[in-house]
Design a protein around this motif. Structure first.
Motif, PDB file in Angstrom:
ATOM      1  N   PRO A   4      46.193   6.921  20.976  1.00 16.13           N
ATOM      2  CA  PRO A   4      46.517   7.539  22.266  1.00 16.13           C
ATOM      3  C   PRO A   4      45.506   7.094  23.325  1.00 16.13           C
ATOM      4  N   GLU A   5      45.812   7.376  24.579  1.00 10.27           N
ATOM      5  CA  GLU A   5      44.905   6.978  25.660  1.00 10.27           C
ATOM      6  C   GLU A   5      43.624   7.798  25.668  1.00 10.27           C
ATOM      7  N   ARG A   6      43.691   9.038  25.169  1.00 11.49           N
ATOM      8  CA  ARG A   6      42.529   9.928  25.181  1.00 11.49           C
ATOM      9  C   ARG A   6      42.397  10.600  23.818  1.00 11.49           C
ATOM     10  N   MET A   7      41.155  10.684  23.333  1.00 11.35           N
ATOM     11  CA  MET A   7      40.852  11.365  22.070  1.00 11.35           C
ATOM     12  C   MET A   7      39.504  12.037  22.201  1.00 11.35           C
ATOM     13  N   THR A   8      39.305  13.111  21.443  1.00 11.47           N
ATOM     14  CA  THR A   8      37.975  13.723  21.414  1.00 11.47           C
ATOM     15  C   THR A   8      37.082  12.890  20.495  1.00 11.47           C
ATOM     16  N   VAL A   9      35.787  13.055  20.667  1.00 10.65           N
ATOM     17  CA  VAL A   9      34.832  12.385  19.786  1.00 10.65           C
ATOM     18  C   VAL A   9      35.082  12.821  18.343  1.00 10.65           C
ATOM     19  N   ARG A  10      35.378  14.091  18.131  1.00  8.64           N
ATOM     20  CA  ARG A  10      35.687  14.598  16.783  1.00  8.64           C
ATOM     21  C   ARG A  10      36.869  13.831  16.177  1.00  8.64           C
ATOM     22  N   GLU A  11      37.929  13.644  16.955  1.00  7.01           N
ATOM     23  CA  GLU A  11      39.107  12.917  16.464  1.00  7.01           C
ATOM     24  C   GLU A  11      38.764  11.463  16.146  1.00  7.01           C
ATOM     25  N   ALA A  78      30.482   5.381  24.154  1.00 10.78           N
ATOM     26  CA  ALA A  78      31.804   5.085  24.701  1.00 10.78           C
ATOM     27  C   ALA A  78      31.564   4.293  25.982  1.00 10.78           C
ATOM     28  N   GLY A  79      31.835   3.011  25.916  1.00 12.33           N
ATOM     29  CA  GLY A  79      31.499   2.154  27.059  1.00 12.33           C
ATOM     30  C   GLY A  79      29.989   2.069  27.185  1.00 12.33           C
ATOM     31  N   ASP A  80      29.458   2.471  28.330  1.00  7.74           N
ATOM     32  CA  ASP A  80      28.009   2.387  28.557  1.00  7.74           C
ATOM     33  C   ASP A  80      27.330   3.747  28.538  1.00  7.74           C
ATOM     34  N   ARG A  81      27.996   4.764  27.979  1.00  7.35           N
ATOM     35  CA  ARG A  81      27.382   6.096  27.955  1.00  7.35           C
ATOM     36  C   ARG A  81      27.490   6.724  26.561  1.00  7.35           C
ATOM     37  N   GLN A  82      26.567   7.620  26.291  1.00 12.41           N
ATOM     38  CA  GLN A  82      26.564   8.327  25.010  1.00 12.41           C
ATOM     39  C   GLN A  82      27.439   9.566  25.102  1.00 12.41           C
ATOM     40  N   ALA A  83      28.335   9.730  24.139  1.00  8.88           N
ATOM     41  CA  ALA A  83      29.140  10.948  24.050  1.00  8.88           C
ATOM     42  C   ALA A  83      28.227  12.067  23.555  1.00  8.88           C
ATOM     43  N   GLU A  84      28.247  13.197  24.237  1.00  7.11           N
ATOM     44  CA  GLU A  84      27.309  14.283  23.947  1.00  7.11           C
ATOM     45  C   GLU A  84      27.843  15.341  22.986  1.00  7.11           C
ATOM     46  N   GLU A  85      29.126  15.619  23.030  1.00  2.24           N
ATOM     47  CA  GLU A  85      29.715  16.725  22.262  1.00  2.24           C
ATOM     48  C   GLU A  85      30.908  16.250  21.448  1.00  2.24           C
ATOM     49  N   LEU A  86      31.146  16.906  20.306  1.00  5.29           N
ATOM     50  CA  LEU A  86      32.290  16.555  19.462  1.00  5.29           C
ATOM     51  C   LEU A  86      33.620  16.764  20.180  1.00  5.29           C
ATOM     52  N   ASP A  87      33.683  17.760  21.065  1.00  8.58           N
ATOM     53  CA  ASP A  87      34.927  18.047  21.749  1.00  8.58           C
ATOM     54  C   ASP A  87      35.055  17.317  23.093  1.00  8.58           C
ATOM     55  N   GLU A  88      34.108  16.437  23.383  1.00 12.06           N
ATOM     56  CA  GLU A  88      34.189  15.621  24.598  1.00 12.06           C
ATOM     57  C   GLU A  88      35.352  14.640  24.463  1.00 12.06           C
ATOM     58  N   ASP A  97      35.466   0.300  24.409  1.00 16.56           N
ATOM     59  CA  ASP A  97      34.449  -0.116  23.446  1.00 16.56           C
ATOM     60  C   ASP A  97      33.735   1.105  22.897  1.00 16.56           C
ATOM     61  N   LEU A  98      33.907   1.350  21.614  1.00 18.02           N
ATOM     62  CA  LEU A  98      33.253   2.468  20.937  1.00 18.02           C
ATOM     63  C   LEU A  98      32.264   1.914  19.934  1.00 18.02           C
ATOM     64  N   VAL A  99      31.050   2.477  19.924  1.00 17.53           N
ATOM     65  CA  VAL A  99      30.019   2.056  18.993  1.00 17.53           C
ATOM     66  C   VAL A  99      29.461   3.303  18.325  1.00 17.53           C
ATOM     67  N   PHE A 100      29.428   3.277  16.991  1.00 16.24           N
ATOM     68  CA  PHE A 100      28.842   4.363  16.214  1.00 16.24           C
ATOM     69  C   PHE A 100      27.472   3.867  15.766  1.00 16.24           C
TER      70      PHE A 100
END
Length: 109
Positions: A4-11, A78-88, A97-100
């Motif tokens: 999908p176009e949008r997903m939470t970090v948890r997903e 996510a791109g050039d920023r850090q995802a902060e929350e699981l529900d973000e 571009d996603l990097v774990f």
């Protein structure tokens, strides 16, 4: 696989873990190459050693991954920023571009 176009970090974490476990379970071996350590496995360079070859439960691994993320065991860029929350919510159309990044303790440090 179409996302999908949008997903939470948890997903996103759960999707990644499910794919890792599916790959492992297709040919269970004594090593697991994934984001988080399975129960009873020993950490080794580039993966984890299982005591014996076995199938893994992706939902159990996803729970471990969610706890590890909350405890700063790894983080998601996510791109050039850090995802902060699981529900973000991450917009995969603007941040494709996603990097774990898994955090590892340094010896002697």
């Amino acid at each position: 696989m179409g996302l999908p176009e949008r997903m939470t970090v948890r997903e996103l974490i759960r999707l990644r873990v499910r794919e890792e476990v599916d790959r492992h379970n297709a040919r269970p071996g004594s090593r697991f190459h994934g984001l988080v350590r399975p129960d009873g496995a020993e950490r080794q360079p580039n993966g984890y050693r299982l005591r014996e070859p076995r199938r893994l439960d992706w939902e159990r691994q996803a729970e471990i991954a969610e706890r590890a993320s909350a405890a700063d065991g790894f983080f998601v860029l996510a791109g050039d920023r850090q995802a902060e929350e699981l529900d973000e919510v991450v917009d995969l159309t603007t941040d494709p571009d996603l990097v774990f990044i898994r955090l590892v303790a340094l010896a002697g440090g």
